[in-house]
Design an enzyme around this catalytic site. Structure first.
Site, PDB file in Angstrom:
ATOM      1  N   ARG A 129       4.812 -10.823   7.278  1.00  0.00           N
ATOM      2  CA  ARG A 129       4.282  -9.952   6.220  1.00  0.00           C
ATOM      3  C   ARG A 129       3.954 -10.748   4.958  1.00  0.00           C
ATOM      4  O   ARG A 129       4.652 -11.693   4.614  1.00  0.00           O
ATOM      5  CB  ARG A 129       5.273  -8.814   5.935  1.00  0.00           C
ATOM      6  CG  ARG A 129       5.424  -7.948   7.186  1.00  0.00           C
ATOM      7  CD  ARG A 129       6.239  -6.738   6.939  1.00  0.00           C
ATOM      8  NE  ARG A 129       5.602  -5.823   5.992  1.00  0.00           N
ATOM      9  CZ  ARG A 129       6.166  -4.708   5.579  1.00  0.00           C
ATOM     10  NH1 ARG A 129       7.365  -4.380   5.994  1.00  0.00           N
ATOM     11  NH2 ARG A 129       5.522  -3.926   4.731  1.00  0.00           N
ATOM     12  N   SER A 173       1.055  -1.191  -4.805  1.00  0.00           N
ATOM     13  CA  SER A 173       2.293  -1.389  -4.059  1.00  0.00           C
ATOM     14  C   SER A 173       3.520  -1.248  -4.951  1.00  0.00           C
ATOM     15  O   SER A 173       3.664  -1.949  -5.955  1.00  0.00           O
ATOM     16  CB  SER A 173       2.295  -2.786  -3.422  1.00  0.00           C
ATOM     17  OG  SER A 173       3.609  -3.154  -3.078  1.00  0.00           O
ATOM     18  N   ASP A 323       3.691   5.956   4.013  1.00  0.00           N
ATOM     19  CA  ASP A 323       4.561   5.834   5.196  1.00  0.00           C
ATOM     20  C   ASP A 323       4.379   7.003   6.172  1.00  0.00           C
ATOM     21  O   ASP A 323       4.930   6.985   7.272  1.00  0.00           O
ATOM     22  CB  ASP A 323       6.032   5.745   4.766  1.00  0.00           C
ATOM     23  CG  ASP A 323       6.314   4.416   4.078  1.00  0.00           C
ATOM     24  OD1 ASP A 323       5.521   3.472   4.249  1.00  0.00           O
ATOM     25  OD2 ASP A 323       7.327   4.317   3.360  1.00  0.00           O
ATOM     26  N   LYS A 350       2.060  -3.502   7.321  1.00  0.00           N
ATOM     27  CA  LYS A 350       3.401  -2.886   7.330  1.00  0.00           C
ATOM     28  C   LYS A 350       4.225  -3.549   8.431  1.00  0.00           C
ATOM     29  O   LYS A 350       3.869  -4.621   8.916  1.00  0.00           O
ATOM     30  CB  LYS A 350       3.276  -1.378   7.535  1.00  0.00           C
ATOM     31  CG  LYS A 350       2.648  -0.660   6.335  1.00  0.00           C
ATOM     32  CD  LYS A 350       3.556  -0.711   5.131  1.00  0.00           C
ATOM     33  CE  LYS A 350       2.925  -0.104   3.901  1.00  0.00           C
ATOM     34  NZ  LYS A 350       3.688  -0.360   2.691  1.00  0.00           N
ATOM     35  N   ARG A 354      -0.065  -0.879  11.644  1.00  0.00           N
ATOM     36  CA  ARG A 354       0.105   0.545  11.999  1.00  0.00           C
ATOM     37  C   ARG A 354      -1.217   1.221  12.369  1.00  0.00           C
ATOM     38  O   ARG A 354      -1.216   2.186  13.128  1.00  0.00           O
ATOM     39  CB  ARG A 354       0.776   1.312  10.851  1.00  0.00           C
ATOM     40  CG  ARG A 354       2.239   1.013  10.765  1.00  0.00           C
ATOM     41  CD  ARG A 354       2.958   1.870   9.723  1.00  0.00           C
ATOM     42  NE  ARG A 354       4.375   1.559   9.740  1.00  0.00           N
ATOM     43  CZ  ARG A 354       5.231   1.820   8.749  1.00  0.00           C
ATOM     44  NH1 ARG A 354       4.795   2.401   7.650  1.00  0.00           N
ATOM     45  NH2 ARG A 354       6.504   1.505   8.867  1.00  0.00           N
TER      46      ARG A 354
HETATM   47  C1  S3P Z   1       8.558   0.988  -0.496  1.00  0.00           C
HETATM   48  C2  S3P Z   1       7.229   0.913  -0.828  1.00  0.00           C
HETATM   49  C3  S3P Z   1       6.129   1.034   0.138  1.00  0.00           C
HETATM   50  C4  S3P Z   1       6.607   1.658   1.442  1.00  0.00           C
HETATM   51  C5  S3P Z   1       7.913   1.086   1.919  1.00  0.00           C
HETATM   52  C6  S3P Z   1       9.001   1.266   0.880  1.00  0.00           C
HETATM   53  C7  S3P Z   1       9.559   0.823  -1.570  1.00  0.00           C
HETATM   54  O1  S3P Z   1       5.611  -0.243   0.392  1.00  0.00           O
HETATM   55  O2  S3P Z   1       5.611   1.502   2.445  1.00  0.00           O
HETATM   56  O3  S3P Z   1       8.309   1.721   3.121  1.00  0.00           O
HETATM   57  O4  S3P Z   1      10.732   1.159  -1.367  1.00  0.00           O
HETATM   58  O5  S3P Z   1       9.171   0.358  -2.637  1.00  0.00           O
HETATM   59  P1  S3P Z   1       4.460  -0.867  -0.542  1.00  0.00           P
HETATM   60  O6  S3P Z   1       4.944  -0.771  -1.912  1.00  0.00           O
HETATM   61  O7  S3P Z   1       4.279  -2.287  -0.157  1.00  0.00           O
HETATM   62  O8  S3P Z   1       3.249  -0.036  -0.262  1.00  0.00           O
END
Ligand code: S3P
Length: 437
Positions: A129, A173, A323, A350, A354
């Protein structure tokens, strides 16, 4: 209904979803509650802490820098005793974030302010990732981070005195934003982040709750360095809407029944899936009850047996349901007509790709699917065929296709379901309580 074999599930169809259901504690908030407790001096308590593979990875990494964390499995309570972030020790071992990008990205930000060496690795999915998205801003702040070519883990971090930056986010993000915030609260000066889109804002809300110097306004986040956060917090984590989404989807697809979901986090940056399902014709009611961790929580009531029609997901709303895309794609297959999901590039990075995983599994269930660049087109016929499916090692793909299989024509087999432990260890117990023939 669901038979668990060594490396696979055998799933037979059901038609009714009924009863009361309380989702497991919110994963994102559980990570942040232990991290914020560890940053501050004193003893803090996290009630309703999610005990799962991802959140325990965060706990183990914090223990490795000298934070005392004890977890009571019976009451789901985490007790954290810390001397504060400034007094974290240098870990003697390699830190293992396992499958958890939240652990690696948030803690890399936090550890960047310390004059120690941290080596971070993860499982075979996490090491694929992208980490450039945090390496870039943290390097601008003065952290020295080495990675595998292309910006992939393992990461080697040599932190130190950080300077505040002004940073315009390219990607919407929450993990990147939180990484910069956690570095920013220990940097010299005022760090300013210009948000891109409406990704989840738990870090901001929880920092406000504990009285930290943070200002959030119109897509701009400002954190002041040298925060001296006093500890002794008590967080109570609400239920996870992303986990509840699987049961909501089951209820929406089912022919009959009524499901009452209690104690769910209702932060609007997490509940985009509810709005999308309403557009598909689902009968869903949301009732706010109060606030937990600086965010609204409450109940969701779903009535089954409605005719579902194709629906559209716009690029701008993707962060609010990021998600839930796999399970929304499953619902789209059970709807009649065309559904169109725009701007899913982030789905490709992810736990697995996905977009590809959803398309492959739906095609196996005889659903017509087209992937156009980063958009997804699903031609729903109102039903899917049972098939042999794969989790691709991704918890949310495994759970989304367990739901699809429960309402398919005929029996399905789902390979490699173990990954569900990452976010929702009690998934099968919970499903069994609410579904019937
Ligand atoms: C999360 C943010 C999201 C999400 C992940 C949990 C977090 O990712 O997909 O399951 O706890 O900040 P991204 O911020 O990279 O989109």
């Amino acid at each position: 209904m669901i038979e668990i074999k060594k490396d696979r599930l055998i799933i037979k169809p059901v038609s009714k979803v009924e009863g009361f259901y309380e989702p497991p504690p919110d994963k994102s908030i559980s990570h942040r509650a232990v991290i914020l407790s560890a940053i501050s001096k004193g003893k803090s308590i996290v009630e309703n802490f999610l005990i799962s593979r991802d959140t325990m990875a965060t706990v183990e990494c914090l223990k490795a820098v000298g934070v005392e964390v004890s977890i009571d499995n019976a009451s789901n309570r985490a007790t954290i005793i810390s001397k504060g972030a400034r007094n974290f020790s240098e870990p003697e071992c390699i830190l293992d974030a396992k499958n958890s990008a939240t652990t690696m990205r948030l803690l890399t930000g936090l550890f960047s302010s310390l004059p120690h060496l941290f080596v971070f690795t993860g499982d075979k999915y996490l090491v694929r990732r992208p980490m450039k998205r945090i390496i870039e801003p943290l390097t601008l702040m003065g952290s020295f981070i080495m990675s595998r070519s292309g910006g992939y883990p393992p990461l080697c971090i040599k932190g130190g005195k950080l300077r505040a930056i002004e940073y315009k986010m390219e990607i919407p993000s929450a993990q990147v934003k939180s990484s910069i915030i956690l570095a920013g609260i220990f940097a010299e000066g005022k760090t300013v982040i210009y948000e891109n889109g409406n990704s989840r804002d738990h870090t901001e809300n929880m920092l406000k709750e504990i009285g930290s110097q943070i200002r959030v306004e119109d897509g701009l986040i400002e954190v002041s360095g040298d925060a001296n956060i006093k500890g002794d917090f008590r967080f109570e984590v609400p239920g996870d809407p992303s986990s509840a989404a699987f049961m909501v989807a089951a209820s929406v697809i089912a022919k009959s029944g009524e499901l009452a979901i209690v104690n769910v986090n209702l932060n609007p940056r997490r509940t985009g899936f509810v709005e999308a399902l309403k557009r598909a014709g689902a009968d869903i009611q949301v009732n706010k009850k109060g606030m937990k961790c600086g965010e609204p929580f409450g109940d969701i009531l779903v009535r089954s047996g409605r005719n579902l029609k194709g629906f559209k997901i716009l690029k701008e709303e993707v962060p609010t349901l990021i998600d839930e895309i796999p399970v929304l794609a499953v619902v789209a297959a059970f709807a009649e007509g065309e559904s169109y999901f725009e701007g899913l590039s982030e789905l490709r990075v992810k736990e697995t790709d996905r977009l590809n995983a959803v398309a492959e599994n739906l095609r196996k269930m005889k659903v017509k699917v087209e992937v156009k660049n980063d958009d997804l087109l699903i031609e729903g016929k109102g039903f899917v065929e049972g098939s042999t499916l794969d989790s691709f090692g991704d918890h949310r793909i495994a759970m989304a296709f367990t739901i699809a299989s429960l309402f398919a024509h005929g029996q399905s087999v789902l390979l490699n379901p173990d990954c569900i432990d990452v976010s929702y260890p009690s998934f099968f117990d919970d499903i069994r309580k609410i579904v019937s023939q």
